[in-house]
Scaffold this motif. Structure first.
Motif: not given
Length: 132
Positions: A53, A55-56, A58-59, A62, A131
């Motif tokens: 996903t 979020p997975q 972009f984790q 970061d 992003r």
């Protein structure tokens, strides 16, 4: 499979054998009939690979230093090969029109040295939305 050979390898081997024997029957006329007659033996059933996903994706971005963030995002979204992404320079990036030009390819030769050359796909990669 019992002997450590994957289902996919068995299916590919069966398809190759069937093709060789079909040539022996149809073109070379070395045998009367193709003995490869097992229905479905050449079919390969691959398990669907999981898709991350957003979020997975972009984790980890970061979590790494800023200098590596673009590397991870380009590798994920632009589908660049390892040699293409490692050969990118700042000149290959146009942040105004959001375009990444694959200006070359970098590879390790047997000597352990890296070289720069033309990309094998010979294309520019258009980056999608940045992003937010």
């Amino acid at each position: 499979m019992a002997q450590g050979v994957s289902e996919g390898s068995v299916a590919k081997a069966y398809r190759l054998l069937r093709a060789i024997l079909t040539t022996a029957v149809d073109e070379d006329r070395l045998i009367a009939a193709n003995p490869c007659r097992i229905k479905g033996a050449g079919q390969q059933k691959s398990v669907e690979r999981p898709v991350l996903t957003l979020p997975q994706v972009f984790q980890p971005v970061d979590l790494v230093p800023e200098r590596w963030q673009a590397f991870i995002l380009l590798k994920t979204f632009a589908s660049l090969r390892w040699g293409e992404i490692t050969a990118l320079t700042r000149a290959d990036l146009d942040l105004v029109i959001r375009r990444v030009g694959s200006g070359g390819s970098c590879w390790s030769a047997v000597t352990g040295r890296s070289s720069r050359g033309r990309p094998s796909r010979g294309r520019a990669i258009a980056a999608s939305r940045s992003r937010s």
